[in-house]
Design a protein around this motif. Structure first.
Motif, PDB file in Angstrom:
ATOM      1  N   ASP A  91       0.774  -1.394   0.145  1.00 24.15           N
ATOM      2  CA  ASP A  91      -0.165   0.046  -0.049  1.00 24.15           C
ATOM      3  C   ASP A  91       0.948   1.288  -0.039  1.00 24.15           C
ATOM      4  O   ASP A  91       1.601   1.601   1.041  1.00 24.15           O
ATOM      5  CB  ASP A  91      -0.911   0.123   1.182  1.00 24.15           C
ATOM      6  N   LEU A  92       1.049   1.912  -1.223  1.00 22.78           N
ATOM      7  CA  LEU A  92       1.919   3.154  -1.154  1.00 22.78           C
ATOM      8  C   LEU A  92       1.008   4.274  -1.329  1.00 22.78           C
ATOM      9  O   LEU A  92       1.427   5.592  -1.556  1.00 22.78           O
ATOM     10  CB  LEU A  92       2.770   3.051  -2.602  1.00 22.78           C
ATOM     11  N   SER A  93      -0.282   4.111  -1.000  1.00 16.62           N
ATOM     12  CA  SER A  93      -1.083   5.183  -1.011  1.00 16.62           C
ATOM     13  C   SER A  93      -1.122   6.392   0.097  1.00 16.62           C
ATOM     14  O   SER A  93      -1.487   7.324   0.175  1.00 16.62           O
ATOM     15  CB  SER A  93      -2.685   4.936  -0.993  1.00 16.62           C
ATOM     16  N   SER A  94      -0.458   5.684   1.362  1.00 13.83           N
ATOM     17  CA  SER A  94      -0.481   6.487   2.531  1.00 13.83           C
ATOM     18  C   SER A  94       1.063   7.083   2.701  1.00 13.83           C
ATOM     19  O   SER A  94       2.061   6.237   1.876  1.00 13.83           O
ATOM     20  CB  SER A  94      -0.446   5.497   3.923  1.00 13.83           C
ATOM     21  N   GLU A  95       1.408   8.177   3.491  1.00 16.18           N
ATOM     22  CA  GLU A  95       2.729   8.583   3.487  1.00 16.18           C
ATOM     23  C   GLU A  95       3.569   7.874   4.336  1.00 16.18           C
ATOM     24  O   GLU A  95       3.099   7.255   5.287  1.00 16.18           O
ATOM     25  CB  GLU A  95       2.535  10.071   4.297  1.00 16.18           C
ATOM     26  N   LEU A  96       4.826   7.556   3.783  1.00 15.29           N
ATOM     27  CA  LEU A  96       6.042   6.811   4.512  1.00 15.29           C
ATOM     28  C   LEU A  96       7.155   7.624   4.673  1.00 15.29           C
ATOM     29  O   LEU A  96       7.544   8.542   3.934  1.00 15.29           O
ATOM     30  CB  LEU A  96       6.497   5.828   3.719  1.00 15.29           C
ATOM     31  N   ARG A  97       7.627   7.459   5.917  1.00 14.37           N
ATOM     32  CA  ARG A  97       8.735   8.265   6.357  1.00 14.37           C
ATOM     33  C   ARG A  97      10.105   7.511   6.906  1.00 14.37           C
ATOM     34  O   ARG A  97       9.768   6.730   7.871  1.00 14.37           O
ATOM     35  CB  ARG A  97       8.585   9.183   7.501  1.00 14.37           C
ATOM     36  N   TYR A  98      11.231   7.367   6.244  1.00 11.73           N
ATOM     37  CA  TYR A  98      12.236   6.537   6.458  1.00 11.73           C
ATOM     38  C   TYR A  98      13.577   7.334   6.947  1.00 11.73           C
ATOM     39  O   TYR A  98      13.820   8.462   6.030  1.00 11.73           O
ATOM     40  CB  TYR A  98      12.478   5.395   5.572  1.00 11.73           C
ATOM     41  N   PHE A  99      14.396   6.820   7.547  1.00  6.16           N
ATOM     42  CA  PHE A  99      15.669   7.477   7.711  1.00  6.16           C
ATOM     43  C   PHE A  99      16.636   6.424   7.674  1.00  6.16           C
ATOM     44  O   PHE A  99      16.411   5.210   8.112  1.00  6.16           O
ATOM     45  CB  PHE A  99      16.023   8.330   8.962  1.00  6.16           C
ATOM     46  N   TYR A 100      17.993   6.701   7.526  1.00  2.00           N
ATOM     47  CA  TYR A 100      19.024   5.794   7.243  1.00  2.00           C
ATOM     48  C   TYR A 100      20.458   6.542   7.897  1.00  2.00           C
ATOM     49  O   TYR A 100      20.552   7.460   7.758  1.00  2.00           O
ATOM     50  CB  TYR A 100      19.206   5.441   5.928  1.00  2.00           C
ATOM     51  N   VAL A 101      21.397   5.662   8.477  1.00  4.76           N
ATOM     52  CA  VAL A 101      22.536   6.201   8.361  1.00  4.76           C
ATOM     53  C   VAL A 101      23.649   4.775   8.315  1.00  4.76           C
ATOM     54  O   VAL A 101      23.479   3.738   9.052  1.00  4.76           O
ATOM     55  CB  VAL A 101      22.895   6.404  10.012  1.00  4.76           C
ATOM     56  N   GLN A 102      24.201   4.947   7.121  1.00  2.57           N
ATOM     57  CA  GLN A 102      24.943   3.727   6.410  1.00  2.57           C
ATOM     58  C   GLN A 102      26.130   4.242   5.479  1.00  2.57           C
ATOM     59  O   GLN A 102      26.035   5.542   5.305  1.00  2.57           O
ATOM     60  CB  GLN A 102      24.069   2.641   5.881  1.00  2.57           C
ATOM     61  N   GLU A 103      26.885   3.353   5.264  1.00  5.09           N
ATOM     62  CA  GLU A 103      27.947   3.737   4.404  1.00  5.09           C
ATOM     63  C   GLU A 103      27.527   3.690   2.767  1.00  5.09           C
ATOM     64  O   GLU A 103      26.910   2.930   2.364  1.00  5.09           O
ATOM     65  CB  GLU A 103      29.206   2.844   4.478  1.00  5.09           C
ATOM     66  N   VAL A 104      28.003   4.721   2.122  1.00  7.27           N
ATOM     67  CA  VAL A 104      28.244   4.818   0.725  1.00  7.27           C
ATOM     68  C   VAL A 104      29.471   4.869   0.189  1.00  7.27           C
ATOM     69  O   VAL A 104      30.600   5.203   0.824  1.00  7.27           O
ATOM     70  CB  VAL A 104      27.212   6.090   0.057  1.00  7.27           C
ATOM     71  N   PHE A 105      29.757   4.416  -1.138  1.00  5.43           N
ATOM     72  CA  PHE A 105      30.857   4.008  -1.594  1.00  5.43           C
ATOM     73  C   PHE A 105      31.027   4.795  -3.231  1.00  5.43           C
ATOM     74  O   PHE A 105      30.395   4.341  -3.821  1.00  5.43           O
ATOM     75  CB  PHE A 105      31.324   2.448  -1.613  1.00  5.43           C
ATOM     76  N   ARG A 106      32.074   5.280  -3.067  1.00  5.01           N
ATOM     77  CA  ARG A 106      32.310   6.067  -4.661  1.00  5.01           C
ATOM     78  C   ARG A 106      33.651   6.430  -5.100  1.00  5.01           C
ATOM     79  O   ARG A 106      34.509   6.775  -3.781  1.00  5.01           O
ATOM     80  CB  ARG A 106      31.544   7.400  -4.806  1.00  5.01           C
ATOM     81  N   GLN A 107      34.154   6.191  -6.263  1.00  2.12           N
ATOM     82  CA  GLN A 107      35.290   6.514  -6.662  1.00  2.12           C
ATOM     83  C   GLN A 107      35.676   7.961  -6.305  1.00  2.12           C
ATOM     84  O   GLN A 107      35.000   8.626  -6.899  1.00  2.12           O
ATOM     85  CB  GLN A 107      35.778   5.860  -7.636  1.00  2.12           C
ATOM     86  N   PRO A 108      36.338   8.408  -5.434  1.00  4.15           N
ATOM     87  CA  PRO A 108      36.669  10.059  -5.345  1.00  4.15           C
ATOM     88  C   PRO A 108      37.550  10.424  -6.463  1.00  4.15           C
ATOM     89  O   PRO A 108      38.450   9.704  -7.167  1.00  4.15           O
ATOM     90  CB  PRO A 108      37.480  10.054  -4.077  1.00  4.15           C
ATOM     91  N   PHE A 109      37.373  11.717  -6.869  1.00  6.15           N
ATOM     92  CA  PHE A 109      38.162  12.695  -7.946  1.00  6.15           C
ATOM     93  C   PHE A 109      39.521  13.044  -7.345  1.00  6.15           C
ATOM     94  O   PHE A 109      40.201  13.237  -8.142  1.00  6.15           O
ATOM     95  CB  PHE A 109      37.408  13.276  -8.677  1.00  6.15           C
ATOM     96  N   ASP A 110      39.136  13.400  -5.847  1.00  3.80           N
ATOM     97  CA  ASP A 110      40.473  13.864  -5.173  1.00  3.80           C
ATOM     98  C   ASP A 110      41.022  12.719  -4.427  1.00  3.80           C
ATOM     99  O   ASP A 110      40.565  11.962  -3.739  1.00  3.80           O
ATOM    100  CB  ASP A 110      39.945  14.807  -4.246  1.00  3.80           C
ATOM    101  N   LYS A 111      42.189  12.463  -4.651  1.00  2.39           N
ATOM    102  CA  LYS A 111      42.928  11.407  -4.071  1.00  2.39           C
ATOM    103  C   LYS A 111      42.933  11.574  -2.551  1.00  2.39           C
ATOM    104  O   LYS A 111      43.137  10.440  -1.835  1.00  2.39           O
ATOM    105  CB  LYS A 111      44.422  11.404  -4.588  1.00  2.39           C
ATOM    106  N   ASN A 112      42.640  12.508  -1.977  1.00  2.00           N
ATOM    107  CA  ASN A 112      42.890  12.857  -0.553  1.00  2.00           C
ATOM    108  C   ASN A 112      41.454  12.334   0.146  1.00  2.00           C
ATOM    109  O   ASN A 112      41.197  12.355   1.342  1.00  2.00           O
ATOM    110  CB  ASN A 112      42.997  14.160  -0.125  1.00  2.00           C
ATOM    111  N   ASP A 113      40.361  12.391  -0.853  1.00  2.00           N
ATOM    112  CA  ASP A 113      39.084  11.782  -0.190  1.00  2.00           C
ATOM    113  C   ASP A 113      38.883  10.292  -0.234  1.00  2.00           C
ATOM    114  O   ASP A 113      39.631   9.588  -0.692  1.00  2.00           O
ATOM    115  CB  ASP A 113      37.842  12.314  -1.090  1.00  2.00           C
ATOM    116  N   SER A 114      38.052   9.878   1.019  1.00  2.00           N
ATOM    117  CA  SER A 114      37.821   8.461   1.162  1.00  2.00           C
ATOM    118  C   SER A 114      37.214   7.663   0.189  1.00  2.00           C
ATOM    119  O   SER A 114      35.874   8.435  -0.363  1.00  2.00           O
ATOM    120  CB  SER A 114      37.520   8.305   2.542  1.00  2.00           C
ATOM    121  N   VAL A 115      37.009   6.734  -0.395  1.00  2.00           N
ATOM    122  CA  VAL A 115      36.255   5.771  -1.083  1.00  2.00           C
ATOM    123  C   VAL A 115      34.857   5.450  -0.192  1.00  2.00           C
ATOM    124  O   VAL A 115      33.702   5.703  -0.634  1.00  2.00           O
ATOM    125  CB  VAL A 115      36.611   4.450  -1.476  1.00  2.00           C
ATOM    126  N   GLU A 116      35.057   5.290   1.183  1.00  2.00           N
ATOM    127  CA  GLU A 116      33.951   5.082   2.131  1.00  2.00           C
ATOM    128  C   GLU A 116      33.294   6.236   2.836  1.00  2.00           C
ATOM    129  O   GLU A 116      34.418   6.869   3.389  1.00  2.00           O
ATOM    130  CB  GLU A 116      34.095   3.891   2.825  1.00  2.00           C
TER     131      GLU A 116
END
Length: 412
Positions: A91-116
């Motif tokens: 049932d997607l007819s009602s409003e839904l509220r979610y939050f998260y705290v978790q890691e994301v992973f991306r290849q950084p363009f700046d070598k000083n930045d972290s992947v995670e």
């Protein structure tokens, strides 16, 4: 009993700041009715590659599983949450509220930045309305205030404003991206010459050239819009932003809000209100968000939503210019004489069940600990005492102690 005021203030380490920020985030999100959700660390590559205007595929960290299928380490949270709801929530007819705290992973363009990076954010699945959008922006403001920032600025724009301007122009994708970069950088010197090389109507060119100046106080921006040739849809977009701003005034947050009609978010699934937040002495946004009403269509279901995310590491760095002091790293210290250990453990168990952080110390060890607490409890042979601020109160049993704690909380 040793008074709390005698303990020295302690500077927080980065790890302590990290944990403190996450604790504040969890608490604030819950006050707005959000429930925590998690997504898998590994996702199918196709999930991101098939979504239009998704993140840059060159930023994805790719791996191959034992079957030969290409997976990616989670580069984004909004897309998998949307997909999961479409697949698993009947049932997607009602409003839904979610939050998260978790890691994301991306290849950084700046070598000083972290992947995670650790990302915290909310996703509010609801129909588009100024009330809903203003509430999410208010949540972002309140979160920054919870974290101790005073000089907060939320830049508020709308993805539809730029899209409406360029949708009928004879521009290639590369030219559109160049124009986006010039507008985002407010490069008024190069925007004019760039447009003159293209087949752009003079009236439209004038509007585009003025976009970098459509920044500032909502009333001032509205005044500057007068005399500019706008389509009906652009006028509606501006009216919508003013409605959002009016509601934010009801929250008492208008002095944090800046209208920026040149704001362009590079997460291409945003389709409505977009915003980004800055705090004092930190040169890049600490949070970014917006409305994405069309993302659910990528998975076969209409699922309008708005959300934002912030990186915990950026928030930790943003506090480096602030003297963050840990005055009360714990809630309660219980100091006991040797034959009161059992009572000390019973009280500690009860308080921990009530979400207090508690440390136990025998009287001979307490002097060596320099951490402060909001409350102190002293259990001696013939008397028990409770210290809050400068006041010491005797108590007989746990019931009386809980009454004193409730009174202390009410006075905080």
């Amino acid at each position: 009993m040793v008074r709390n005021e005698e303990y020295p203030e302690q500077m927080l380490s980065d790890n302590e700041k990290f944990e403190r920020i996450i604790k504040s985030i969890n608490k604030r999100f819950k006050t707005y009715g959000y429930k925590r959700i998690k997504t898998s660390a590994f996702e199918q590559y196709d999930l991101y590659s098939r979504v239009k205007s998704s993140i840059n595929q060159n930023e994805m960290i790719k791996v191959i599983d034992h079957t030969g299928e290409v997976l990616v380490l989670r580069p984004d949270v909004t897309i998998p949450i949307t997909r999961e709801l479409v697949q698993n929530v009947p049932d997607l007819s009602s409003e839904l509220r979610y939050f998260y705290v978790q890691e994301v992973f991306r290849q950084p363009f700046d070598k000083n930045d972290s992947v995670e990076r650790t990302q915290a954010g909310i996703e509010y699945f609801c129909d588009s309305s100024p009330e809903a959008d203003a509430e999410v922006i208010a949540l972002a403001c309140h979160l920054m205030k919870d974290l101790g920032f005073n000089d907060i600025k939320i830049e508020l724009g709308h993805a539809g404003f730029f899209n409406e301007l360029v949708q009928d122009l004879p521009l290639t994708l590369q030219q559109v991206n160049q124009l986006k970069s010039l507008i985002q950088a407010k490069n008024v010197v190069e925007i004019g010459p760039f447009l003159k090389k293209l087949e752009v109507d003079d009236e439209v060119r004038e509007v585009i050239e003025r976009i970098p100046f459509l920044y500032g106080n909502a009333i001032d921006v509205s005044e500057r819009m007068k005399g500019i040739a706008l389509t009906e849809k652009m006028r509606q977009t501006l009216d919508y932003l003013m409605d959002v701003y009016s509601i934010l005034k009801m929250y008492g947050l208008e002095h944090y809000i800046v209208i920026d009609l040149g704001l362009i978010n590079h997460m291409g699934y945003y389709s409505g209100v977009i915003f980004q937040g800055y705090v004092e002495k930190f040169g890049k946004p600490v949070l970014m968000g917006g409305r994405y009403d069309e993302l659910g269509n990528e998975f076969g279901t209409a699922l309008p939503a708005i959300g934002f995310a912030c990186e915990i590491e950026s928030l930790v760095k943003a506090t480096e210019s602030k003297d963050i002091i840990s005055r009360f790293p714990i809630d309660v210290k219980i100091i006991y004489v040797a034959d009161q250990l059992e009572q000390a453990i019973a009280i500690a168990n009860e308080l921990r069940e009530r979400n207090f952080s508690v440390l136990l110390f025998s009287t001979n060890k307490e002097q060596a600990d320099r951490r402060q607490s909001i409350y102190s409890i002293c259990l001696e042979k013939e008397s028990n005492s409770f210290l809050y601020k400068d006041k010491t109160t005797s108590f007989l049993d746990l019931k009386e102690l809980l009454g004193l704690l409730v009174g202390g909380i009410d006075q905080k």
